[in-house]
Design a protein around this motif. Structure first.
Motif, PDB file in Angstrom:
ATOM      1  N   VAL A  65      -0.995   5.115  -1.377  1.00 58.43           N
ATOM      2  CA  VAL A  65      -0.649   3.677  -0.692  1.00 58.43           C
ATOM      3  C   VAL A  65       0.132   2.828  -1.503  1.00 58.43           C
ATOM      4  CG1 VAL A  65      -1.826   1.382  -0.222  1.00 58.43           C
ATOM      5  CG2 VAL A  65      -3.072   3.513   0.707  1.00 58.43           C
ATOM      6  N   TRP A  66      -0.056   3.051  -2.910  1.00 55.57           N
ATOM      7  CA  TRP A  66       0.820   2.375  -3.563  1.00 55.57           C
ATOM      8  C   TRP A  66       2.307   2.966  -3.659  1.00 55.57           C
ATOM      9  CZ3 TRP A  66      -3.379   2.125  -8.172  1.00 55.57           C
ATOM     10  CH2 TRP A  66      -3.959   0.971  -7.814  1.00 55.57           C
ATOM     11  N   ALA A  67       2.137   4.652  -3.757  1.00 50.77           N
ATOM     12  CA  ALA A  67       3.336   5.202  -3.824  1.00 50.77           C
ATOM     13  C   ALA A  67       4.471   4.888  -2.413  1.00 50.77           C
ATOM     14  CB  ALA A  67       3.306   6.740  -4.031  1.00 50.77           C
ATOM     15  N   ASP A  68       3.707   4.892  -1.358  1.00 49.74           N
ATOM     16  CA  ASP A  68       4.476   4.702  -0.120  1.00 49.74           C
ATOM     17  C   ASP A  68       4.109   3.218   0.262  1.00 49.74           C
ATOM     18  OD1 ASP A  68       5.344   7.165   0.016  1.00 49.74           O
ATOM     19  OD2 ASP A  68       3.489   7.975   0.861  1.00 49.74           O
ATOM     20  N   ALA A  69       4.178   2.380  -0.343  1.00 51.27           N
ATOM     21  CA  ALA A  69       4.138   0.913  -0.072  1.00 51.27           C
ATOM     22  C   ALA A  69       5.423   0.600   0.772  1.00 51.27           C
ATOM     23  CB  ALA A  69       4.033   0.105  -1.468  1.00 51.27           C
ATOM     24  N   SER A  70       6.415   1.188   0.825  1.00 48.34           N
ATOM     25  CA  SER A  70       7.612   0.750   1.616  1.00 48.34           C
ATOM     26  C   SER A  70       7.377   1.017   3.343  1.00 48.34           C
ATOM     27  CB  SER A  70       8.715   1.568   1.081  1.00 48.34           C
ATOM     28  OG  SER A  70       8.479   3.026   1.532  1.00 48.34           O
ATOM     29  N   LEU A  71       6.290   1.748   3.346  1.00 48.04           N
ATOM     30  CA  LEU A  71       5.822   1.986   4.563  1.00 48.04           C
ATOM     31  C   LEU A  71       5.106   1.110   5.362  1.00 48.04           C
ATOM     32  CD1 LEU A  71       4.632   5.710   4.657  1.00 48.04           C
ATOM     33  CD2 LEU A  71       6.921   4.774   5.398  1.00 48.04           C
ATOM     34  N   GLY A  72       4.625  -0.138   4.713  1.00 44.33           N
ATOM     35  CA  GLY A  72       3.892  -1.219   4.964  1.00 44.33           C
ATOM     36  C   GLY A  72       2.641  -0.932   5.649  1.00 44.33           C
ATOM     37  N   PRO A  73       2.081  -1.464   6.838  1.00 40.57           N
ATOM     38  CA  PRO A  73       0.787  -1.089   7.164  1.00 40.57           C
ATOM     39  C   PRO A  73       0.405   0.566   7.461  1.00 40.57           C
ATOM     40  CG  PRO A  73       1.743  -2.534   8.504  1.00 40.57           C
ATOM     41  CD  PRO A  73       2.775  -2.287   7.717  1.00 40.57           C
ATOM     42  N   ASP A  74       1.434   1.277   7.575  1.00 39.18           N
ATOM     43  CA  ASP A  74       1.361   2.744   7.748  1.00 39.18           C
ATOM     44  C   ASP A  74       1.071   3.337   6.660  1.00 39.18           C
ATOM     45  OD1 ASP A  74       1.471   3.284  10.756  1.00 39.18           O
ATOM     46  OD2 ASP A  74       3.438   2.835  10.590  1.00 39.18           O
ATOM     47  N   ALA A  75       1.388   2.639   5.537  1.00 38.36           N
ATOM     48  CA  ALA A  75       1.078   3.648   4.372  1.00 38.36           C
ATOM     49  C   ALA A  75      -0.446   3.856   4.197  1.00 38.36           C
ATOM     50  CB  ALA A  75       1.210   2.566   2.937  1.00 38.36           C
ATOM     51  N   ALA A  88       8.134   3.139  10.290  1.00 40.02           N
ATOM     52  CA  ALA A  88       7.705   3.669   9.063  1.00 40.02           C
ATOM     53  C   ALA A  88       8.490   5.091   9.266  1.00 40.02           C
ATOM     54  CB  ALA A  88       6.156   4.244   9.278  1.00 40.02           C
ATOM     55  N   ASP A  89       8.786   5.598  10.278  1.00 39.32           N
ATOM     56  CA  ASP A  89       9.666   6.837  10.368  1.00 39.32           C
ATOM     57  C   ASP A  89      10.906   6.776   9.891  1.00 39.32           C
ATOM     58  OD1 ASP A  89       7.639   8.316  11.687  1.00 39.32           O
ATOM     59  OD2 ASP A  89       8.680   7.723  13.669  1.00 39.32           O
ATOM     60  N   ALA A  90      11.621   5.317  10.112  1.00 42.55           N
ATOM     61  CA  ALA A  90      12.934   5.161   9.596  1.00 42.55           C
ATOM     62  C   ALA A  90      12.933   5.056   8.094  1.00 42.55           C
ATOM     63  CB  ALA A  90      13.394   3.947  10.228  1.00 42.55           C
ATOM     64  N   ALA A  91      11.904   4.327   7.658  1.00 41.93           N
ATOM     65  CA  ALA A  91      11.563   4.105   6.214  1.00 41.93           C
ATOM     66  C   ALA A  91      11.532   5.338   5.183  1.00 41.93           C
ATOM     67  CB  ALA A  91      10.597   3.060   5.901  1.00 41.93           C
ATOM     68  N   HIS A  92      10.736   6.333   6.088  1.00 42.60           N
ATOM     69  CA  HIS A  92      10.108   7.412   5.240  1.00 42.60           C
ATOM     70  C   HIS A  92      10.240   8.635   6.077  1.00 42.60           C
ATOM     71  CE1 HIS A  92       8.392   9.505   2.062  1.00 42.60           C
ATOM     72  NE2 HIS A  92       7.505   8.567   1.717  1.00 42.60           N
ATOM     73  N   GLY A  93      11.868   9.113   6.155  1.00 46.07           N
ATOM     74  CA  GLY A  93      11.976  10.052   7.181  1.00 46.07           C
ATOM     75  C   GLY A  93      11.598  11.460   6.666  1.00 46.07           C
TER      76      GLY A  93
END
Length: 268
Positions: A33-43, A207-212
């Motif tokens: 969750v911390w590592a993928d915080a850029s995904l927002g709620p989807d993390a 989320a897909d755009a932020a973490h393709g």
């Protein structure tokens, strides 16, 4: 969170796999969750899915290097394993479509209730009888618990050990044996859950755009870092297991759950 940070936390994941039967779930979820915080709620959904993949590898490896006499306690548990897998499939499907905040706070609530149960109900911290008196004839977990345990474990990404370890402890096992037996049960849950998570994204367009580079809902980079840290630790500790007094082992289990609940709250 850098790759090296995840690698270091992977070391802790390997330790918890051996000592507590946590194939990675309770440690991996707040960390990812911390590592993928850029995904927002989807993390939190990505963390749950990534945790499942980490648990598959860790639990499989830990099971493979567990002494056969210990695993013999699960003989005849085929129906339980099948029902765990069925419940896990349903739980993973639900996670893909559930509101992220529901998954996060259900995780926290689940851990808190477990800690309260372990502290207040006899049998875990205060065994009814010395573990050695019942270990030769352990009471197996009933198959009926398979579906609910599998569903809750997969929904939260926790692997089920927080239910199975206390149950086996109360059946008379030492913490060491209960943790070892939790790994094959975790594998039965994590395998179908991971298959569901890899099958499709189910996350938002943002989320897909932020973490393709996600594979389904799994973050392969985070999973690889955690596994690179965990697997060597599992290999070493299975060959030379640390000698931890049983009561200290049990109290450490409870303390770790409390720490993880706090970490999950802070990660929000």
């Amino acid at each position: 969170m850098t790759f090296l940070s995840l690698l270091a936390i992977g070391l802790l994941t390997g330790l918890t796999t051996v000592l507590f039967g946590f194939g990675g779930g309770f440690v991996a979820v707040p960390v990812v969750v911390w590592a993928d915080a850029s995904l927002g709620p989807d993390a939190v959904r990505v963390a749950t899915a990534t945790s499942a993949l980490v648990m598959v590898v860790n639990a499989a490896f830990a099971t493979a290097v567990t002494p056969r006499p210990v695993l013999a306690a699960l003989r005849g548990s085929g129906p339980l394993l099948l029902l765990l897998a069925a419940g896990a499939s349903a739980g993973a499907l639900l996670t893909r479509h559930a509101p992220p905040d529901l998954v996060r706070w259900a995780f926290v609530l689940y851990v808190v209730l477990t800690v309260v149960d372990l502290l207040l109900r006899p049998g875990f911290l205060r065994p009814h009888a010395p573990a050695g008196t019942t270990r030769a004839a352990p009471r197996p977990l009933p198959a009926a618990v398979g579906v609910p345990v599998g569903a809750v474990a997969a929904f939260l990404g926790v692997g089920g050990s927080v239910l199975t370890v206390p149950a086996m402890r109360r059946a008379g096992h030492t913490m060491r044996v209960a943790a070892s037996l939790a790994n094959p049960l975790t594998l039965a849950i994590a395998l179908p859950a991971t298959a569901v998570f890899l099958a499709g994204a189910g996350s938002t367009v943002a989320a897909d755009a932020a973490h393709g580079d996600l594979v389904g809902l799994v973050d392969p980079r985070a999973a690889a870092a955690l596994l690179l840290g965990a697997l060597p630790v599992i290999a070493v500790l299975r060959r030379r297991p640390p000698r931890v007094p049983d009561r200290v082992h049990a109290w450490t289990y409870v303390a770790l759950l409390g720490a993880v609940a706090v970490a999950m709250v802070l990660s929000g």
